[in-house]
Design a protein around this motif. Structure first.
Motif, PDB file in Angstrom:
ATOM      1  N   ARG A   1       8.665  -2.173  -0.142  1.00 39.10           N
ATOM      2  CA  ARG A   1       8.931  -2.036   1.290  1.00 39.10           C
ATOM      3  C   ARG A   1       7.753  -2.505   2.118  1.00 39.10           C
ATOM      4  O   ARG A   1       6.594  -2.397   1.721  1.00 39.10           O
ATOM      5  N   LEU A   2       8.103  -3.032   3.251  1.00 43.05           N
ATOM      6  CA  LEU A   2       7.125  -3.497   4.226  1.00 43.05           C
ATOM      7  C   LEU A   2       6.627  -2.291   5.010  1.00 43.05           C
ATOM      8  O   LEU A   2       7.424  -1.537   5.568  1.00 43.05           O
ATOM      9  N   LEU A   3       5.327  -2.103   5.042  1.00 41.90           N
ATOM     10  CA  LEU A   3       4.746  -1.000   5.812  1.00 41.90           C
ATOM     11  C   LEU A   3       4.417  -1.419   7.234  1.00 41.90           C
ATOM     12  O   LEU A   3       4.641  -0.670   8.177  1.00 41.90           O
ATOM     13  N   LYS A   4       3.837  -2.632   7.367  1.00 46.33           N
ATOM     14  CA  LYS A   4       3.447  -3.127   8.688  1.00 46.33           C
ATOM     15  C   LYS A   4       3.443  -4.645   8.667  1.00 46.33           C
ATOM     16  O   LYS A   4       2.850  -5.253   7.791  1.00 46.33           O
ATOM     17  N   ALA A   5       4.136  -5.218   9.634  1.00 55.71           N
ATOM     18  CA  ALA A   5       4.139  -6.675   9.789  1.00 55.71           C
ATOM     19  C   ALA A   5       3.216  -7.026  10.943  1.00 55.71           C
ATOM     20  O   ALA A   5       3.414  -6.559  12.062  1.00 55.71           O
ATOM     21  N   GLY A   6       2.202  -7.823  10.660  1.00 56.87           N
ATOM     22  CA  GLY A   6       1.307  -8.287  11.704  1.00 56.87           C
ATOM     23  C   GLY A   6       1.666  -9.709  12.104  1.00 56.87           C
ATOM     24  O   GLY A   6       2.683 -10.255  11.684  1.00 56.87           O
ATOM     25  N   LYS A   7       0.804 -10.333  12.921  1.00 53.54           N
ATOM     26  CA  LYS A   7       1.058 -11.718  13.342  1.00 53.54           C
ATOM     27  C   LYS A   7       1.023 -12.669  12.157  1.00 53.54           C
ATOM     28  O   LYS A   7       1.785 -13.621  12.096  1.00 53.54           O
TER      29      LYS A   7
ATOM     30  N   SER B   1       0.119  -1.350  -3.845  1.00 55.57           N
ATOM     31  CA  SER B   1       0.066  -1.718  -2.430  1.00 55.57           C
ATOM     32  C   SER B   1      -0.531  -3.111  -2.376  1.00 55.57           C
ATOM     33  O   SER B   1      -1.287  -3.511  -3.269  1.00 55.57           O
ATOM     34  N   GLY B   2      -0.162  -3.848  -1.340  1.00 57.09           N
ATOM     35  CA  GLY B   2      -0.646  -5.214  -1.267  1.00 57.09           C
ATOM     36  C   GLY B   2      -0.624  -5.774   0.151  1.00 57.09           C
ATOM     37  O   GLY B   2       0.024  -5.224   1.037  1.00 57.09           O
ATOM     38  N   THR B   3      -1.369  -6.837   0.303  1.00 54.67           N
ATOM     39  CA  THR B   3      -1.458  -7.555   1.570  1.00 54.67           C
ATOM     40  C   THR B   3      -0.945  -8.964   1.314  1.00 54.67           C
ATOM     41  O   THR B   3      -1.332  -9.607   0.337  1.00 54.67           O
ATOM     42  N   PHE B   4      -0.071  -9.445   2.209  1.00 53.67           N
ATOM     43  CA  PHE B   4       0.610 -10.734   2.020  1.00 53.67           C
ATOM     44  C   PHE B   4       0.583 -11.546   3.295  1.00 53.67           C
ATOM     45  O   PHE B   4       0.625 -11.000   4.390  1.00 53.67           O
ATOM     46  N   VAL B   5       0.531 -12.861   3.119  1.00 56.87           N
ATOM     47  CA  VAL B   5       0.680 -13.777   4.248  1.00 56.87           C
ATOM     48  C   VAL B   5       1.940 -14.595   3.969  1.00 56.87           C
ATOM     49  O   VAL B   5       2.190 -15.000   2.827  1.00 56.87           O
ATOM     50  N   LEU B   6       2.743 -14.804   4.999  1.00 58.79           N
ATOM     51  CA  LEU B   6       3.952 -15.596   4.840  1.00 58.79           C
ATOM     52  C   LEU B   6       3.584 -17.067   4.774  1.00 58.79           C
ATOM     53  O   LEU B   6       2.776 -17.560   5.583  1.00 58.79           O
ATOM     54  N   ARG B   7       4.148 -17.775   3.818  1.00 61.44           N
ATOM     55  CA  ARG B   7       3.846 -19.192   3.619  1.00 61.44           C
ATOM     56  C   ARG B   7       4.344 -20.003   4.814  1.00 61.44           C
ATOM     57  O   ARG B   7       5.439 -19.811   5.304  1.00 61.44           O
TER      58      ARG B   7
ATOM     59  N   TYR C   1       1.574  -5.810   5.320  1.00 61.95           N
ATOM     60  CA  TYR C   1       1.140  -4.762   4.403  1.00 61.95           C
ATOM     61  C   TYR C   1       2.375  -4.146   3.761  1.00 61.95           C
ATOM     62  O   TYR C   1       3.313  -3.761   4.451  1.00 61.95           O
ATOM     63  N   CYS C   2       2.353  -4.039   2.418  1.00 61.99           N
ATOM     64  CA  CYS C   2       3.536  -3.588   1.685  1.00 61.99           C
ATOM     65  C   CYS C   2       3.141  -2.607   0.588  1.00 61.99           C
ATOM     66  O   CYS C   2       1.974  -2.508   0.208  1.00 61.99           O
ATOM     67  N   GLU C   3       4.159  -1.916   0.064  1.00 65.64           N
ATOM     68  CA  GLU C   3       3.972  -1.068  -1.100  1.00 65.64           C
ATOM     69  C   GLU C   3       5.213  -1.175  -1.978  1.00 65.64           C
ATOM     70  O   GLU C   3       6.288  -1.572  -1.503  1.00 65.64           O
ATOM     71  N   ALA C   4       5.078  -0.808  -3.244  1.00 67.43           N
ATOM     72  CA  ALA C   4       6.207  -0.834  -4.174  1.00 67.43           C
ATOM     73  C   ALA C   4       6.004   0.222  -5.244  1.00 67.43           C
ATOM     74  O   ALA C   4       4.866   0.606  -5.550  1.00 67.43           O
ATOM     75  N   VAL C   5       7.125   0.694  -5.789  1.00 65.28           N
ATOM     76  CA  VAL C   5       7.094   1.622  -6.913  1.00 65.28           C
ATOM     77  C   VAL C   5       8.018   1.103  -8.005  1.00 65.28           C
ATOM     78  O   VAL C   5       9.046   0.493  -7.722  1.00 65.28           O
ATOM     79  N   ALA C   6       7.622   1.338  -9.247  1.00 66.86           N
ATOM     80  CA  ALA C   6       8.468   1.050 -10.407  1.00 66.86           C
ATOM     81  C   ALA C   6       8.980   2.391 -10.912  1.00 66.86           C
ATOM     82  O   ALA C   6       8.199   3.335 -11.093  1.00 66.86           O
ATOM     83  N   LEU C   7      10.295   2.482 -11.111  1.00 69.31           N
ATOM     84  CA  LEU C   7      10.921   3.737 -11.525  1.00 69.31           C
ATOM     85  C   LEU C   7      11.610   3.566 -12.873  1.00 69.31           C
ATOM     86  O   LEU C   7      12.266   2.543 -13.107  1.00 69.31           O
ATOM     87  N   ASN C   8      11.500   4.575 -13.732  1.00 70.89           N
ATOM     88  CA  ASN C   8      12.227   4.516 -14.997  1.00 70.89           C
ATOM     89  C   ASN C   8      13.647   5.034 -14.787  1.00 70.89           C
ATOM     90  O   ASN C   8      14.028   5.399 -13.665  1.00 70.89           O
ATOM     91  N   GLU C   9      14.425   5.096 -15.861  1.00 70.88           N
ATOM     92  CA  GLU C   9      15.828   5.505 -15.740  1.00 70.88           C
ATOM     93  C   GLU C   9      15.987   6.943 -15.269  1.00 70.88           C
ATOM     94  O   GLU C   9      17.018   7.299 -14.704  1.00 70.88           O
ATOM     95  N   ALA C  10      14.970   7.777 -15.456  1.00 66.88           N
ATOM     96  CA  ALA C  10      15.003   9.167 -14.990  1.00 66.88           C
ATOM     97  C   ALA C  10      14.595   9.280 -13.526  1.00 66.88           C
ATOM     98  O   ALA C  10      14.588  10.372 -12.966  1.00 66.88           O
ATOM     99  N   GLY C  11      14.236   8.137 -12.903  1.00 68.31           N
ATOM    100  CA  GLY C  11      13.811   8.150 -11.505  1.00 68.31           C
ATOM    101  C   GLY C  11      12.350   8.510 -11.314  1.00 68.31           C
ATOM    102  O   GLY C  11      11.896   8.714 -10.187  1.00 68.31           O
ATOM    103  N   GLU C  12      11.582   8.561 -12.410  1.00 66.74           N
ATOM    104  CA  GLU C  12      10.158   8.872 -12.329  1.00 66.74           C
ATOM    105  C   GLU C  12       9.373   7.599 -12.016  1.00 66.74           C
ATOM    106  O   GLU C  12       9.698   6.529 -12.528  1.00 66.74           O
ATOM    107  N   ILE C  13       8.340   7.728 -11.205  1.00 66.91           N
ATOM    108  CA  ILE C  13       7.491   6.581 -10.903  1.00 66.91           C
ATOM    109  C   ILE C  13       6.620   6.282 -12.116  1.00 66.91           C
ATOM    110  O   ILE C  13       5.900   7.153 -12.602  1.00 66.91           O
ATOM    111  N   THR C  14       6.711   5.052 -12.602  1.00 62.72           N
ATOM    112  CA  THR C  14       5.874   4.638 -13.729  1.00 62.72           C
ATOM    113  C   THR C  14       4.638   3.870 -13.258  1.00 62.72           C
ATOM    114  O   THR C  14       3.617   3.868 -13.923  1.00 62.72           O
TER     115      THR C  14
END
Length: 139
Positions: free
Chosen positions: A105-111, A132-138, A115-128
């Motif tokens: 998910r996108l946390l904050k879109a700047g000019k 978090s990351g910073t990205f620039v659009l190409r 800023y984004c974050e992501a989680v990986a979940l197993n079949e039980a719904g637990e976070i594995t």
């Protein structure tokens, strides 16, 4: 998402929210949804993608987290060219086995920076794993 051209026996590659990404296709990643700054993908851990502990190799999980965050950054502005990772921090919380679902998910879109974050979940719904990351659009 993989289709076969009736004029060819070679299957077409999966398109990931508008982008052809051969490595994700090779891994067997399934794009599920992408809208309004939120992305969901899934992946079933394959034996050839495991480490010496017979769980998903960390680089595979990082790839999934990275893509989910970048795709989430693109959805907010309907950007078609892709996102470039500037930095990424990942924490591994438990082994990743079986079907893994990744939600970005996108946390904050700047000019120019997103800023984004992501989680990986197993079949039980637990976070594995989480990232978090910073990205620039190409451009």
């Amino acid at each position: 998402m993989t289709t076969t051209n009736p004029n060819s026996q070679k299957p077409q590659r999966t398109i990931f929210f508008g982008l052809d990404i051969p490595f994700l296709d090779h891994l067997g990643v399934v794009p599920e949804s992408a809208e309004n700054g939120k992305v969901r993908i899934s992946y079933v851990v394959k034996p050839e993608h495991t480490n010496s502990f017979h769980v998903a190799q960390g680089g595979v999980i990082m790839t999934l987290l990275d893509f989910a965050m970048g795709a989430a950054a693109r959805t907010a502005s309907n950007h078609q060219l892709g996102a470039i990772t500037i930095d990424m921090t990942t924490s591994f919380l438990r082994p990743s086995l079986g079907k893994i679902t990744v939600e970005g998910r996108l946390l904050k879109a700047g000019k120019s920076i997103n800023y984004c974050e992501a989680v990986a979940l197993n079949e039980a719904g637990e976070i594995t794993a989480k990232a978090s990351g910073t990205f620039v659009l190409r451009r």
